[in-house]
Scaffold this active site. Sequence first.
Site, PDB file in Angstrom:
ATOM      1  N   HIS A   1      19.985  86.990  77.561  1.00 26.22           N
ATOM      2  CA  HIS A   1      19.383  88.240  78.031  1.00 26.22           C
ATOM      3  C   HIS A   1      17.854  88.172  77.934  1.00 26.22           C
ATOM      4  O   HIS A   1      17.136  88.534  78.847  1.00 26.22           O
ATOM      5  CB  HIS A   1      19.922  89.395  77.177  1.00 26.22           C
ATOM      6  CG  HIS A   1      19.852  89.130  75.694  1.00 26.22           C
ATOM      7  ND1 HIS A   1      20.392  87.991  75.121  1.00 26.22           N
ATOM      8  CD2 HIS A   1      19.260  89.807  74.672  1.00 26.22           C
ATOM      9  CE1 HIS A   1      20.152  88.007  73.826  1.00 26.22           C
ATOM     10  NE2 HIS A   1      19.467  89.096  73.529  1.00 26.22           N
TER      11      HIS A   1
ATOM     12  N   ASP B   1      12.768  95.089  73.259  1.00 27.92           N
ATOM     13  CA  ASP B   1      13.839  95.784  72.565  1.00 27.92           C
ATOM     14  C   ASP B   1      15.152  95.219  73.082  1.00 27.92           C
ATOM     15  O   ASP B   1      15.333  95.062  74.294  1.00 27.92           O
ATOM     16  CB  ASP B   1      13.757  97.295  72.811  1.00 27.92           C
ATOM     17  CG  ASP B   1      14.485  98.037  71.723  1.00 27.92           C
ATOM     18  OD1 ASP B   1      14.132  97.868  70.551  1.00 27.92           O
ATOM     19  OD2 ASP B   1      15.458  98.752  72.040  1.00 27.92           O
TER      20      ASP B   1
ATOM     21  N   THR C   1       6.145  91.976  67.249  1.00 29.76           N
ATOM     22  CA  THR C   1       7.513  91.972  66.728  1.00 29.76           C
ATOM     23  C   THR C   1       7.514  91.464  65.292  1.00 29.76           C
ATOM     24  O   THR C   1       6.638  90.688  64.907  1.00 29.76           O
ATOM     25  CB  THR C   1       8.443  91.074  67.585  1.00 29.76           C
ATOM     26  OG1 THR C   1       9.740  91.028  66.978  1.00 29.76           O
ATOM     27  CG2 THR C   1       7.943  89.643  67.715  1.00 29.76           C
TER      28      THR C   1
ATOM     29  N   ASN D   1      10.335  89.980  64.337  1.00 23.32           N
ATOM     30  CA  ASN D   1      11.486  89.080  64.424  1.00 23.32           C
ATOM     31  C   ASN D   1      11.033  87.683  64.880  1.00 23.32           C
ATOM     32  O   ASN D   1      10.719  87.468  66.056  1.00 23.32           O
ATOM     33  CB  ASN D   1      12.482  89.701  65.414  1.00 23.32           C
ATOM     34  CG  ASN D   1      13.772  88.932  65.505  1.00 23.32           C
ATOM     35  OD1 ASN D   1      13.764  87.712  65.444  1.00 23.32           O
ATOM     36  ND2 ASN D   1      14.871  89.640  65.678  1.00 23.32           N
TER      37      ASN D   1
ATOM     38  N   GLY E   1      20.572  87.395  64.032  1.00 29.04           N
ATOM     39  CA  GLY E   1      21.283  88.639  64.342  1.00 29.04           C
ATOM     40  C   GLY E   1      22.758  88.412  64.679  1.00 29.04           C
ATOM     41  O   GLY E   1      23.500  87.765  63.928  1.00 29.04           O
TER      42      GLY E   1
HETATM   43  P1  ITT Z   1      11.425  93.949  66.506  1.00 28.70           P
HETATM   44  O1  ITT Z   1      11.861  95.371  66.851  1.00 28.70           O
HETATM   45  O2  ITT Z   1      10.396  93.858  65.437  1.00 28.70           O
HETATM   46  O3  ITT Z   1      11.048  93.150  67.730  1.00 28.70           O
HETATM   47  P2  ITT Z   1      14.204  93.653  65.679  1.00 28.70           P
HETATM   48  O4  ITT Z   1      14.962  92.500  65.055  1.00 28.70           O
HETATM   49  O5  ITT Z   1      14.267  94.983  64.982  1.00 28.70           O
HETATM   50  O6  ITT Z   1      12.710  93.173  65.895  1.00 28.70           O
HETATM   51  P3  ITT Z   1      15.509  94.766  68.046  1.00 28.70           P
HETATM   52  O7  ITT Z   1      15.355  96.171  67.577  1.00 28.70           O
HETATM   53  O8  ITT Z   1      15.184  94.475  69.474  1.00 28.70           O
HETATM   54  O9  ITT Z   1      14.664  93.763  67.160  1.00 28.70           O
HETATM   55  O10 ITT Z   1      16.958  94.159  67.799  1.00 28.70           O
HETATM   56  C1  ITT Z   1      18.070  94.915  67.558  1.00 28.70           C
HETATM   57  C2  ITT Z   1      19.073  94.150  66.763  1.00 28.70           C
HETATM   58  O11 ITT Z   1      19.777  93.276  67.638  1.00 28.70           O
HETATM   59  C3  ITT Z   1      18.520  93.301  65.610  1.00 28.70           C
HETATM   60  O12 ITT Z   1      19.381  93.404  64.513  1.00 28.70           O
HETATM   61  C4  ITT Z   1      18.541  91.898  66.151  1.00 28.70           C
HETATM   62  O13 ITT Z   1      18.796  90.958  65.125  1.00 28.70           O
HETATM   63  C5  ITT Z   1      19.699  91.954  67.158  1.00 28.70           C
HETATM   64  N1  ITT Z   1      19.395  91.071  68.278  1.00 28.70           N
HETATM   65  C6  ITT Z   1      18.407  91.230  69.192  1.00 28.70           C
HETATM   66  N2  ITT Z   1      18.375  90.183  70.030  1.00 28.70           N
HETATM   67  C7  ITT Z   1      19.352  89.344  69.631  1.00 28.70           C
HETATM   68  C8  ITT Z   1      19.781  88.088  70.044  1.00 28.70           C
HETATM   69  O14 ITT Z   1      19.194  87.435  71.039  1.00 28.70           O
HETATM   70  N3  ITT Z   1      20.803  87.514  69.390  1.00 28.70           N
HETATM   71  C9  ITT Z   1      21.399  88.135  68.368  1.00 28.70           C
HETATM   72  N4  ITT Z   1      21.044  89.311  67.883  1.00 28.70           N
HETATM   73  C10 ITT Z   1      20.020  89.926  68.499  1.00 28.70           C
END
Ligand code: ITT
Length: 185
Positions: free
Chosen positions: A168, A66, A8, A10, A143
Amino acid sequence: MKAIYFVTNNTGKVKEAKALCEEHDIKIQQIRYEYPELQSDDLETIAKYGAEFSARALNKTVIVEDAGLFIPALGGFPGPYSAYVFKTIGNEGILGLMSDKKNREAYFESAVGYCEPGGGAITFTGIANGKIAHEIRGEHGFGYDPIFLYDDKTFGELSIEEKNKVSHRCKALKKFVKWISAKDI
Ligand code: ITT
């Protein structure tokens, strides 16, 4: 201690996964690697594809995750497009789209995919139900956390430990931890 690579970009996700998994003797190590994201409405399908692709490309046992924010009053938007929507219109944009909506229900969904090199992925999911706040609140998390109301606080107002009790991601990861702990690797 078992060691798992978490693919990831993130670091917020990694902090949460570390806090939870290390309590259960599973070491999480981040790998920044850009795997192709499948276009699908189903997070489990996206996680499965990403885990299988990454395990094969890196020749390592990996997890990917995801996640998405789903808002029924907006027809489930941003859902699987959450990353793109966050980068473009962000939290202010979502609050704008929600300004005339009475139904403020929302949920986060997480799908964790686990895969060994050359194998097929296994997925684990979790959901957290809440509401979209009327304003941005809180300095924690990442996020959409500052606009996601859980009871009377946003996820952005919770510590990692507090978010990990109800999120989640922690629900999906707890299922994964239970499964991997029973597995002989
Ligand atoms: P990776 O794919 O590299 O793991 P990403 O940030 O792109 O990282 P996702 O595609 O899974 O991850 O996330 C989709 C969006 O939702 C992204 O903008 C995140 O910041 C947000 N998101 C995911 N989980 C979250 C959480 O627990 N709290 C708040 N926002 C979240």
